[in-house]
Design an enzyme around this catalytic site. Structure first.
Site, PDB file in Angstrom:
ATOM      1  N   ARG A 195      -1.476 -10.046  33.376  1.00  7.57           N
ATOM      2  CA  ARG A 195      -2.440  -8.901  33.093  1.00  7.57           C
ATOM      3  C   ARG A 195      -3.038  -9.620  31.919  1.00  7.57           C
ATOM      4  O   ARG A 195      -4.033  -9.569  31.944  1.00  7.57           O
ATOM      5  CB  ARG A 195      -1.590  -7.522  32.084  1.00  7.57           C
ATOM      6  CG  ARG A 195      -2.189  -7.068  30.954  1.00  7.57           C
ATOM      7  CD  ARG A 195      -1.220  -5.705  30.861  1.00  7.57           C
ATOM      8  NE  ARG A 195      -2.314  -5.143  30.436  1.00  7.57           N
ATOM      9  CZ  ARG A 195      -2.806  -4.347  30.547  1.00  7.57           C
ATOM     10  NH1 ARG A 195      -3.718  -3.703  31.453  1.00  7.57           N
ATOM     11  NH2 ARG A 195      -3.511  -3.103  29.430  1.00  7.57           N
TER      12      ARG A 195
ATOM     13  N   LYS B  79       0.537   3.310  27.885  1.00  7.37           N
ATOM     14  CA  LYS B  79       0.552   3.520  26.716  1.00  7.37           C
ATOM     15  C   LYS B  79      -0.666   3.508  25.947  1.00  7.37           C
ATOM     16  O   LYS B  79      -1.501   3.708  25.757  1.00  7.37           O
ATOM     17  CB  LYS B  79       0.825   1.533  26.377  1.00  7.37           C
ATOM     18  CG  LYS B  79       1.691   0.729  26.384  1.00  7.37           C
ATOM     19  CD  LYS B  79       2.129  -0.848  26.302  1.00  7.37           C
ATOM     20  CE  LYS B  79       2.187  -1.094  24.975  1.00  7.37           C
ATOM     21  NZ  LYS B  79       2.496  -2.011  24.692  1.00  7.37           N
TER      22      LYS B  79
ATOM     23  N   HIS C  42      -7.505  -0.488  27.947  1.00 10.68           N
ATOM     24  CA  HIS C  42      -7.568  -0.702  26.240  1.00 10.68           C
ATOM     25  C   HIS C  42      -8.307   0.461  25.823  1.00 10.68           C
ATOM     26  O   HIS C  42      -9.833   0.521  25.969  1.00 10.68           O
ATOM     27  CB  HIS C  42      -8.143  -1.971  25.477  1.00 10.68           C
ATOM     28  CG  HIS C  42      -6.805  -3.061  26.000  1.00 10.68           C
ATOM     29  ND1 HIS C  42      -7.881  -4.506  25.899  1.00 10.68           N
ATOM     30  CD2 HIS C  42      -5.911  -2.604  27.049  1.00 10.68           C
ATOM     31  CE1 HIS C  42      -6.510  -5.274  26.976  1.00 10.68           C
ATOM     32  NE2 HIS C  42      -5.330  -4.302  26.854  1.00 10.68           N
TER      33      HIS C  42
END
Length: 182
Positions: free
Chosen positions: A138, A66, A161
């Site tokens: 997670r 992602k 992130h």
């Protein structure tokens, strides 16, 4: 609490205990612990390869999906122990010559669907009050790090992130962060 989206460390321990009575105890224990300790998505952990692990250097390459930041994490003592047990048992699996870390009975990489199934079954066996799924590990990692007082930016890097807004969720609900204000 049924709407909670993460597992607590004590719930993770119960999941791990539930694996000890299974046919694939070494594999499943190692998988759940590593998924939690590294805050992995199910697709990230199912795609781990033996070549991602450096037992001598005590680290593992975490390839984030992602569009996340991939990085190298240290291997911790409890994790190294479970990895050694799994790698020793893995030699007996079909497909042991493949590079996939976690193998199915058929010798292929363990699928995302199978990992979901395993976590759900272990949550039932552990008598958890919620139906666990891999992403709860997670989120559990993020909340556990925040509860330990780890800096938000470090949690962001650890979980891969790109956007800090994805990380503040873990620290915003942490009452411990106010402990040293006064």
């Amino acid at each position: 609490m049924k709407n909670r989206k993460y597992l607590t460390p004590s719930e993770v321990e119960k999941l791990l205990e539930a694996t000890l009575h299974s046919t694939h105890a070494e594999r499943d224990y190692c998988l759940i612990w590593m998924c939690f300790i590294h805050g992995c998505r199910v697709s990230e952990i199912s795609s781990w390869r033996l070549s991602d692990i450096d037992m001598e250097g005590n680290n593992i390459y975490i390839h984030r999906l992602k569009n996340g930041f991939s990085t190298v994490h240290p291997l911790y003592m409890r994790e190294r122990k479970s990895l050694r047990l799994w790698l020793n048992k893995r030699k007996q699996y079909r497909g042991a010559d493949s590079d996939w870390l976690f193998l199915s009975n058929r010798g292929a990489k363990l699928s995302r669907q199978r990992i979901y199934w395993l976590i759900r079954n272990y949550s039932e066996a552990a008598n958890l009050t919620i139906n666990a799924h891999p992403h709860m590990l997670r989120h559990g990692c993020g909340f556990a790090l925040a509860d330990r007082g780890i800096d938000t930016r470090l949690i962001q890097d650890y979980l891969g992130h790109r956007n800090i807004q994805n990380t503040v969720l873990y620290t915003a609900s942490n009452a411990q962060r106010f402990k040293e204000v006064w």
